[in-house]
Motif scaffolding. Structure first.
Motif, PDB file in Angstrom:
ATOM      1  N   PHE A  90       3.042  58.022  25.237  1.00 57.73           N
ATOM      2  CA  PHE A  90       3.372  59.579  24.652  1.00 57.73           C
ATOM      3  C   PHE A  90       4.514  59.854  25.683  1.00 57.73           C
ATOM      4  O   PHE A  90       5.416  60.374  25.034  1.00 57.73           O
ATOM      5  N   PHE A  91       4.759  59.596  26.959  1.00 63.53           N
ATOM      6  CA  PHE A  91       5.666  60.308  27.861  1.00 63.53           C
ATOM      7  C   PHE A  91       6.738  59.059  28.110  1.00 63.53           C
ATOM      8  O   PHE A  91       7.721  59.223  28.642  1.00 63.53           O
ATOM      9  N   THR A  92       6.575  57.853  27.561  1.00 59.86           N
ATOM     10  CA  THR A  92       7.697  56.827  27.698  1.00 59.86           C
ATOM     11  C   THR A  92       7.935  56.210  26.239  1.00 59.86           C
ATOM     12  O   THR A  92       9.024  56.280  25.785  1.00 59.86           O
ATOM     13  N   GLY A  93       6.831  55.894  25.616  1.00 57.94           N
ATOM     14  CA  GLY A  93       7.122  55.236  24.393  1.00 57.94           C
ATOM     15  C   GLY A  93       7.655  56.103  23.213  1.00 57.94           C
ATOM     16  O   GLY A  93       8.725  56.071  22.418  1.00 57.94           O
ATOM     17  N   PHE A 138       8.245  52.638  17.993  1.00 57.47           N
ATOM     18  CA  PHE A 138       7.592  52.975  16.899  1.00 57.47           C
ATOM     19  C   PHE A 138       6.062  52.760  17.224  1.00 57.47           C
ATOM     20  O   PHE A 138       5.011  53.308  16.812  1.00 57.47           O
ATOM     21  N   HIS A 139       5.776  51.702  18.184  1.00 51.36           N
ATOM     22  CA  HIS A 139       4.267  51.314  18.616  1.00 51.36           C
ATOM     23  C   HIS A 139       3.742  52.733  19.070  1.00 51.36           C
ATOM     24  O   HIS A 139       2.473  52.773  19.031  1.00 51.36           O
ATOM     25  N   SER A 140       4.313  53.582  19.768  1.00 59.02           N
ATOM     26  CA  SER A 140       3.534  54.812  20.307  1.00 59.02           C
ATOM     27  C   SER A 140       3.086  55.605  19.208  1.00 59.02           C
ATOM     28  O   SER A 140       1.959  56.234  19.468  1.00 59.02           O
ATOM     29  N   TRP A 141       3.604  55.811  18.179  1.00 58.67           N
ATOM     30  CA  TRP A 141       3.016  56.493  16.977  1.00 58.67           C
ATOM     31  C   TRP A 141       1.647  55.856  16.582  1.00 58.67           C
ATOM     32  O   TRP A 141       0.695  56.629  16.159  1.00 58.67           O
ATOM     33  N   ILE A 142       1.893  54.655  16.472  1.00 59.73           N
ATOM     34  CA  ILE A 142       0.530  54.058  16.054  1.00 59.73           C
ATOM     35  C   ILE A 142      -0.675  54.164  17.082  1.00 59.73           C
ATOM     36  O   ILE A 142      -1.693  54.544  16.670  1.00 59.73           O
ATOM     37  N   PRO A 159       6.090  45.881  21.102  1.00 52.58           N
ATOM     38  CA  PRO A 159       5.732  45.520  19.661  1.00 52.58           C
ATOM     39  C   PRO A 159       4.850  46.431  18.890  1.00 52.58           C
ATOM     40  O   PRO A 159       3.707  46.986  19.337  1.00 52.58           O
ATOM     41  N   ALA A 160       5.127  46.615  17.449  1.00 54.27           N
ATOM     42  CA  ALA A 160       4.144  47.561  16.514  1.00 54.27           C
ATOM     43  C   ALA A 160       3.318  46.296  15.838  1.00 54.27           C
ATOM     44  O   ALA A 160       3.625  45.845  14.948  1.00 54.27           O
ATOM     45  N   ALA A 161       2.075  46.094  16.737  1.00 59.47           N
ATOM     46  CA  ALA A 161       1.376  45.158  16.258  1.00 59.47           C
ATOM     47  C   ALA A 161      -0.130  45.466  15.901  1.00 59.47           C
ATOM     48  O   ALA A 161      -0.631  46.541  16.518  1.00 59.47           O
ATOM     49  N   PRO A 162      -0.876  44.586  15.548  1.00 56.28           N
ATOM     50  CA  PRO A 162      -2.575  44.780  15.276  1.00 56.28           C
ATOM     51  C   PRO A 162      -3.225  45.185  16.778  1.00 56.28           C
ATOM     52  O   PRO A 162      -3.818  45.957  16.816  1.00 56.28           O
ATOM     53  N   SER A 163      -2.537  44.751  17.706  1.00 56.83           N
ATOM     54  CA  SER A 163      -3.053  44.696  19.165  1.00 56.83           C
ATOM     55  C   SER A 163      -2.700  46.214  19.659  1.00 56.83           C
ATOM     56  O   SER A 163      -3.467  46.968  20.016  1.00 56.83           O
ATOM     57  N   THR A 164      -1.728  46.832  19.028  1.00 55.00           N
ATOM     58  CA  THR A 164      -1.407  48.244  19.219  1.00 55.00           C
ATOM     59  C   THR A 164      -2.538  49.152  18.530  1.00 55.00           C
ATOM     60  O   THR A 164      -2.973  50.048  19.169  1.00 55.00           O
ATOM     61  N   PHE A 165      -2.722  48.854  17.465  1.00 52.26           N
ATOM     62  CA  PHE A 165      -3.736  49.490  16.681  1.00 52.26           C
ATOM     63  C   PHE A 165      -5.128  49.435  17.175  1.00 52.26           C
ATOM     64  O   PHE A 165      -5.820  50.396  17.665  1.00 52.26           O
ATOM     65  N   ILE A 166      -5.639  48.339  17.556  1.00 52.57           N
ATOM     66  CA  ILE A 166      -6.883  48.002  18.241  1.00 52.57           C
ATOM     67  C   ILE A 166      -6.983  48.629  19.651  1.00 52.57           C
ATOM     68  O   ILE A 166      -7.928  48.944  19.758  1.00 52.57           O
ATOM     69  N   GLY A 167      -5.961  48.229  20.375  1.00 48.32           N
ATOM     70  CA  GLY A 167      -5.988  48.802  21.579  1.00 48.32           C
ATOM     71  C   GLY A 167      -5.926  50.532  21.682  1.00 48.32           C
ATOM     72  O   GLY A 167      -6.678  50.948  22.493  1.00 48.32           O
ATOM     73  N   GLY A 168      -5.465  51.128  20.712  1.00 47.91           N
ATOM     74  CA  GLY A 168      -5.362  52.267  20.550  1.00 47.91           C
ATOM     75  C   GLY A 168      -6.900  52.952  20.259  1.00 47.91           C
ATOM     76  O   GLY A 168      -7.412  53.744  20.885  1.00 47.91           O
TER      77      GLY A 168
END
Length: 414
Positions: A136-139, A145-149, A288-297
């Motif tokens: 939020f405060f950096t990404g 784009f990964h931050s929005w995911i 990276p905007a990756a599946p790990s971003t989605f699952i991690g979120g």
């Protein structure tokens, strides 16, 4: 006059918009000064690595620890001093407000739940390569784009978390205790106006200031700056009660969106300032905007609700003396360390992250298109939250009011 000022600053909590807005300003200027970002779970991961080394575990071939770099110690890294500063800043304001008190939950199962939630949140944050602060405060201000995911999936995760904590098996039986009436209970005691906490807070602030001056004098100005900014962040998260858990959880529980809207404003301020610094030649930090971003979120959102606090939330509450959140922090470090092992030893990186692109919105859309697009998405976030707050009712869900209808009766003939 002084008493009134003191009460406003150290006793009364600050307006969330002011606190979060100032956090956005500090975050942008910290990036401009150091070239690094406001984040905490990376250092928590290093804590876990140092603990493993202490017990004789060789982590030299662990890819994740090489990714976050294990050079030096907490006291020789800017990320380390950011965290130290946050704890110190929060503790100082807690003491000056006379709010420190050791509190242990009556239901001891909450300690286990806090650890589990903290572990899941720590694991998810590091799987996504950053927690709520890094997103939020950096990404978002860095136009990654990964931050929005991460933001969207964190919201979904908190919704799932609310469903879990509302189940009977999670809540358990209430621990009701009846106190026998005594003279001390019947006659209320006069509150002791002790200033011990205030003196202690002033003392800690003085010692911290001496450390900063000594660092500057010894050519360690960057570490001193990190510590100072960290203290500023700590003051803001405690005084503003900045917690991403409540920002999302309250939407699903009561519809309250004050912190959610404040975050949209604070991030927007950081976006504008960071954009100026990026246009001056600074390099953005893109993940990276990756599946790990989605699952991690998803895991992060679920975990912070189960734990009862996110990274900022548990840090300032721990400084208030709430033992529950000390356990959450321990869970965070444990979860991050488990992820560090799973990253290459269990193939998480190769399956969920490797090969996925780092999407920089400025490069993809152009500078001003990225700025206006990001601000438009933040505005949509703000107004959608505002609409949700007006139409959501506890226990009923969304209730869109119907338009008033009027029945026109035919005139009665005389």
């Amino acid at each position: 006059m002084f008493k009134s000022f003191y009460t406003k600053v150290f006793v009364n909590y600050w307006n969330p918009y002011v606190a979060v807005g100032l956090a956005g300003v500090l975050s942008a200027f910290y990036f401009a000064l150091t070239g690094t970002v406001w984040a905490v779970t990376g250092e928590f991961t290093r804590f876990g690595g140092h603990l493993l080394q202490f017990f004789g575990v060789d982590i030299s071939d662990w890819a994740y620890f090489n990714l976050v770099t294990m050079n030096g110690t907490t006291f020789t890294r800017t990320d380390g001093w950011i965290i130290i500063g946050m704890f110190v800043g929060a503790l100082i304001t807690v003491l000056l407000g006379k709010n420190f008190k050791i509190r242990v939950p009556q239901q001891k199962r909450r300690l286990v739940q806090a650890f589990i939630g903290g572990l899941i949140a720590g694991f998810g944050a590091r799987l996504a390569l950053g927690c709520n602060l890094a997103a939020f405060f950096t990404g978002i201000p860095q136009f990654s784009f990964h931050s929005w995911i991460f933001m969207v999936t964190t919201g979904i995760g908190t919704y799932l978390g609310v469903k879990v904590i509302n189940t009977t098996w999670w809540r358990g039986k209430p621990n009701l205790q009846r106190k026998k009436p005594t003279l001390s209970n019947a006659v209320p005691k006069q509150a002791k106006n002790s200033n011990i906490q205030v003196y202690l807070g002033i003392g800690i602030a003085f010692i911290f200031a001496i450390i900063l001056v000594s660092y500057v004098a010894n050519g360690k100005a960057l570490l001193a700056a990190a510590a100072l900014f960290g203290a500023g962040f700590g003051i803001l998260i405690e005084r503003g009660q900045i917690c991403f858990t409540s920002a999302f959880r309250d939407l699903w529980v009561s519809g309250r969106a004050t912190m959610t809207k404040a975050l949209a404003v604070g991030v927007g301020i950081s976006v504008i300032l960071t954009f100026i610094f990026l246009q001056s030649g600074m390099e953005a930090v893109i993940k990276p905007a990756a599946p790990s971003t989605f699952i991690g979120g998803l895991l992060f959102g679920l975990g912070i609700v189960l734990a009862g606090g996110c990274e900022t939330g548990w840090m300032y509450r721990a400084m208030e003396g709430q033992v529950l959140f000390w356990v959450v922090g321990l869970g965070n470090i444990t979860g991050a360390t488990i992820l560090a092992y799973a990253w290459d030893h269990l193939g998480f990186y190769s399956v969920l992250t490797e090969g996925w692109p780092k999407l920089n919105l400025i490069e993809a859309w152009g500078p001003y298109q990225a700025l206006f697009g990001t601000m438009a998405m933040l505005a949509a976030w703000f107004f959608l939250s505002n609409w949700w707050e007006k139409h959501y009712r506890y226990g009923k869900g969304l209730t869109v009011p119907e338009k008033d209808t009027y029945i026109v009766k035919p005139a009665v003939k005389q």
